[in-house]
Design an enzyme around this catalytic site. Structure first.
Site, PDB file in Angstrom:
ATOM      1  N   LYS A 130     -11.998  -1.690   8.031  1.00  0.00           N
ATOM      2  CA  LYS A 130     -11.252  -2.583   8.927  1.00  0.00           C
ATOM      3  C   LYS A 130     -11.784  -2.447  10.365  1.00  0.00           C
ATOM      4  O   LYS A 130     -12.418  -3.331  10.891  1.00  0.00           O
ATOM      5  CB  LYS A 130      -9.767  -2.267   8.895  1.00  0.00           C
ATOM      6  CG  LYS A 130      -9.189  -1.951   7.532  1.00  0.00           C
ATOM      7  CD  LYS A 130      -8.978  -3.175   6.677  1.00  0.00           C
ATOM      8  CE  LYS A 130      -8.212  -2.810   5.414  1.00  0.00           C
ATOM      9  NZ  LYS A 130      -7.934  -3.945   4.545  1.00  0.00           N
ATOM     10  N   TRP A 165       0.823  -1.204   0.000  1.00  0.00           N
ATOM     11  CA  TRP A 165       0.000   0.000   0.000  1.00  0.00           C
ATOM     12  C   TRP A 165       0.853   1.248   0.000  1.00  0.00           C
ATOM     13  O   TRP A 165       0.496   2.263  -0.624  1.00  0.00           O
ATOM     14  CB  TRP A 165      -0.974  -0.021   1.173  1.00  0.00           C
ATOM     15  CG  TRP A 165      -1.869  -1.215   1.114  1.00  0.00           C
ATOM     16  CD1 TRP A 165      -1.889  -2.290   1.959  1.00  0.00           C
ATOM     17  CD2 TRP A 165      -2.854  -1.492   0.101  1.00  0.00           C
ATOM     18  NE1 TRP A 165      -2.820  -3.208   1.539  1.00  0.00           N
ATOM     19  CE2 TRP A 165      -3.430  -2.752   0.407  1.00  0.00           C
ATOM     20  CE3 TRP A 165      -3.302  -0.806  -1.030  1.00  0.00           C
ATOM     21  CZ2 TRP A 165      -4.426  -3.329  -0.372  1.00  0.00           C
ATOM     22  CZ3 TRP A 165      -4.295  -1.382  -1.817  1.00  0.00           C
ATOM     23  CH2 TRP A 165      -4.847  -2.626  -1.476  1.00  0.00           C
ATOM     24  N   ASP A 204      -1.207   6.692   6.634  1.00  0.00           N
ATOM     25  CA  ASP A 204      -2.327   5.848   6.205  1.00  0.00           C
ATOM     26  C   ASP A 204      -2.570   4.856   7.327  1.00  0.00           C
ATOM     27  O   ASP A 204      -1.765   3.950   7.553  1.00  0.00           O
ATOM     28  CB  ASP A 204      -1.963   5.131   4.900  1.00  0.00           C
ATOM     29  CG  ASP A 204      -3.029   4.130   4.455  1.00  0.00           C
ATOM     30  OD1 ASP A 204      -4.052   3.973   5.147  1.00  0.00           O
ATOM     31  OD2 ASP A 204      -2.813   3.490   3.408  1.00  0.00           O
TER      32      ASP A 204
END
Length: 360
Positions: A196, A102, A172
């Site tokens: 999440k 990511w 992030d």
């Protein structure tokens, strides 16, 4: 109805209490005769939900008054572009720490916007650890330093964060926000896709220091400018109202659980259960992440050979476990144990892992 033993990496498990509360109000929210996703986003009934969500985020994360809380769509992937579009000025360099896939994707998008620099990386070691960031060199022209706080694919996590007064820190936190207390003063911008720990997919939370908003150019498209959201309380256009409502319920649940100190304790205990099984297996289970970089959210491991891994996943599925396959890019196994995954489910997985080892 039996709830699944859900270890999916995202969209992930939601607290059962949250789902029951949503079900209770599904057809008639607060006496309106409408479901929450049928309400006008300009109505006072929805406005109360929206404002409560922001208020609870500020409470749980101890967000000071000099930060804005924004609700944006497009997931963390859109933030890969919005961050440099808003914060990377001409003549500046954006620093990125590569700790997984990511962060690579975030860097790829930033490269399209302006000049970037890889400040640290563990890619050559298959992202088995969080790389050490050294605050060396000339940072005067650094727009920001970007990190990914938890790496779902490789199962690594930052346990302490870089600190440099000269360079804004961007994180992030899609996969570990709300899992532990944070010192918000360390961060200048945090973004997190909700799917999440925060709720369902559809809304992305952005927490930004107000003074950073001055860097956003008026020439940006309105929907890609952080100021658009800040000036309109994230109501410039129709927000993802259902996702924000469910986010509010998750935040209420977290508050009732005792806040982030208690949630962190529960997460530490859950992670220890699985890592103990791995460490005590005499090499039958092989953890991917080095011990000092292990994630409390995503426990990644392999078995001693590929055939054994396939057999493990097959038998686990038959036993009712969901989502234990590793990411398609690296394979193996992964147990995602976010806030809403009950400790009893983690204990059942540990018992299954022990039994599988004993049989094989």
């Amino acid at each position: 109805m039996n709830r699944a033993l859900n270890f999916n990496a995202g969209p992930a498990a939601l607290p059962e209490a949250v789902l029951k509360e949503a079900e209770k109000n599904w057809l008639d929210f607060n006496g309106t005769g409408m479901a929450v996703m049928e309400l006008s986003h300009r109505s006072k009934e929805y406005q109360a939900v929206h404002d409560k969500s922001i208020s609870l985020l500020k409470k749980l994360l101890s967000i000071p008054d000099d930060y804005e809380v924004l609700f944006i769509q497009g997931g963390a992937s859109l933030q890969f572009s919005m961050v440099p579009m808003n914060l990377l000025s001409k003549g500046q360099t954006a620093q990125y720490v590569l700790s997984g896939s990511w962060s690579e994707k975030a860097l790829k998008e930033a490269n399209k916007i302006g000049k970037t620099f890889i400040a640290a990386s563990s890619k050559d070691q298959k992202y088995r650890f969080i790389p050490e960031y050294n605050e060396d060199g000339d940072l005067d022209n650094a727009a920001y330093l970007h990190i990914t706080s938890n790496n779902t694919i490789y199962g690594t996590q930052w346990h302490s964060f870089p600190s440099n007064e000269k360079t804004p820190l961007i994180a992030d936190m899609s996969s570990d926000i709300l899992s532990r207390p944070l010192d918000m003063s360390n961060f200048d911008l945090i973004y997190a896709g909700a799917q999440k720990n925060l709720g369902p997919s559809g809304v992305t939370v952005v927490i930004i220091r107000k003074e950073l908003l001055e860097k956003s150019s008026d020439e940006l498209p309105s929907m890609l400018n952080y100021n658009t959201y800040a000036k309109n309380n994230s109501l410039y256009n129709t927000p993802p109202t259902l996702a924000i409502y469910l986010l509010t319920l998750v935040l209420e649940w977290a508050d009732k659980e005792g806040g982030l100190e208690q949630i962190e304790k529960m997460n530490e205990e859950k992670a220890k259960i699985l890592y103990d099984v791995i460490d005590e297996s005499d090499g039958f289970y092989l953890g991917h992440a080095l011990k000092d970089s292990r994630s409390r959210m995503n426990v990644t491991f392999n078995l001693h050979n590929e055939e054994a891994s396939k057999d493990f996943l097959h038998q686990a599925k038959e036993a009712g476990f969901v989502g234990l396959g590793g990411h398609r890019s690296i394979g193996g196994c992964r147990a995602s144990i976010y806030n809403a995954v009950p400790a009893e489910h983690v204990q059942k997985l540990a018992e299954f892992m022990k039994a599988f080892k004993n049989k094989n």
